[in-house]
Design a protein around this motif. Structure first.
Motif, PDB file in Angstrom:
ATOM      1  N   TYR A 103       0.825  -1.210   0.000  1.00  0.00           N
ATOM      2  CA  TYR A 103       0.000   0.000   0.000  1.00  0.00           C
ATOM      3  C   TYR A 103       0.858   1.259   0.000  1.00  0.00           C
ATOM      4  N   GLY A 104       1.975   1.216   0.719  1.00  0.00           N
ATOM      5  CA  GLY A 104       2.892   2.357   0.707  1.00  0.00           C
ATOM      6  C   GLY A 104       3.474   2.596  -0.676  1.00  0.00           C
ATOM      7  N   HIS A 155       2.061   1.690  -3.572  1.00  0.00           N
ATOM      8  CA  HIS A 155       1.007   2.190  -4.458  1.00  0.00           C
ATOM      9  C   HIS A 155       0.748   3.676  -4.235  1.00  0.00           C
ATOM     10  N   PHE A 156       0.863   4.126  -2.969  1.00  0.00           N
ATOM     11  CA  PHE A 156       0.702   5.552  -2.693  1.00  0.00           C
ATOM     12  C   PHE A 156       1.805   6.357  -3.368  1.00  0.00           C
ATOM     13  N   TRP A 191       1.175   6.585  -7.090  1.00  0.00           N
ATOM     14  CA  TRP A 191       0.134   7.578  -7.377  1.00  0.00           C
ATOM     15  C   TRP A 191       0.641   9.005  -7.169  1.00  0.00           C
ATOM     16  N   PHE A 192       1.394   9.214  -6.107  1.00  0.00           N
ATOM     17  CA  PHE A 192       1.849  10.557  -5.754  1.00  0.00           C
ATOM     18  C   PHE A 192       2.939  11.063  -6.692  1.00  0.00           C
ATOM     19  N   LYS A 237      -1.043   8.047 -12.242  1.00  0.00           N
ATOM     20  CA  LYS A 237      -2.369   8.158 -11.636  1.00  0.00           C
ATOM     21  C   LYS A 237      -3.386   7.435 -12.510  1.00  0.00           C
TER      22      LYS A 237
END
Length: 286
Positions: A179-180, A182-183, A186-187, A191
């Motif tokens: 999850y980290g 994937h963040f 995205w960041f 996106k």
């Protein structure tokens, strides 16, 4: 007291800004325009079903197949047969139903230390080198590097299907890292894509040639740069659900692999942002 807190906050912001500038500088000066894709003499050939050397074709040749299935493999002598049996069984059945359908499976042995090439070559002998081809790289390049090298060998496919190793274990720690990651994806980079690391990607021949020819990252995070490049060129992307079976034996080492990918993500963003890496916009693609 309030003044001290304010001073510490200003100092923290200043240090963060200085760190970002330093990292950006390091990313810029250490960037290369494109990783040198050295092809050893042994990598310019493949063995046909009779064990004779044949020159590798190129993606720039005229296409003669509808589908190319690319399988980058590293020390996969045990897991490869499961995937190959299922994939070839499906492809052969589809060809029986539709004789106009043509395909090839290209196994890229990414410098394995086990018998991956020998295991894969048995399928070449069984189905013929027109359908199964084995490319053995002299040195390990990473998945991105193996697929870039394979770009020179997709002689036929109008589409390129990229098959990678899957992640088998789902511990809490691994899930947290995922999850980290994937963040950060995205960041920093991409996106609109829920799972950039899915090991099942289908590209048109033109999209494959344009994206992989611009690829810099050769290890685990190459998928992210691949999608970043695709979005820059405005290549349409769609995520389609598939039935996926995990096979034990992934080569991904959770902590260190994710740490490497995190560094690569930051460098992807900074190097394109600072102009160390550039993409030239041309016409839109179908």
């Amino acid at each position: 007291m309030l003044s001290l807190v304010l001073q510490l906050a200003v100092l923290g912001v200043a240090l963060a800004a200085a760190a970002l500038i330093l990292i950006s500088f390091v990313a810029f000066i250490t960037a290369t325009k494109m990783p040198h894709l050295r092809q050893y003499e042994e990598e310019k050939f493949f063995l046909n079903a009779r064990g004779q050397k044949e020159t590798l074709p190129s993606i720039w040749d005229s296409p003669t197949k509808q589908l190319s299935v690319v399988v980058p493999s590293y020390n996969e002598e045990k897991r490869l047969p499961v995937m190959m049996d299922e994939a070839l069984g499906y492809l052969e059945e589809r060809q029986k139903q539709d004789p106009t359908f043509t395909y090839e499976v290209i196994v890229v042995d990414d410098g394995s230390k086990d018998q991956t090439s020998k295991v894969a070559f048995k399928y070449c002998q069984k189905y013929g080198s027109d359908k199964v081809r084995v490319i053995t790289l002299v040195k390990n390049r990473g998945k991105g590097g193996a697929i870039r090298m394979d770009q020179m060998a997709i002689a036929c496919g109008s589409r390129a299907h990229l098959e990678k190793e899957s992640i088998a274990q789902r511990s809490y720690f691994r899930t947290l890292l995922m999850y980290g990651f994937h963040f950060l994806v995205w960041f920093l980079c991409v996106k609109g894509i829920r799972d950039t690391q899915c090991g099942f990607k289908l590209l048109t021949r033109e999209a494959a040639s344009r994206t992989f020819s611009s690829l810099h990252i050769e290890r685990w995070a190459f998928d992210v740069e691949l999608l970043y490049i695709a979005q820059f060129f405005k290549i349409p992307i769609a995520e389609i659900a598939v039935n996926w079976t995990e096979i034990e034996g992934s080569k991904l080492v959770p902590f260190w692999s994710w740490l490497q990918m995190g560094k690569d993500l930051l460098f992807i963003r900074l190097r394109y942002l600072t102009g160390a890496w550039r993409l030239e916009q041309t016409r839109k693609m179908n």
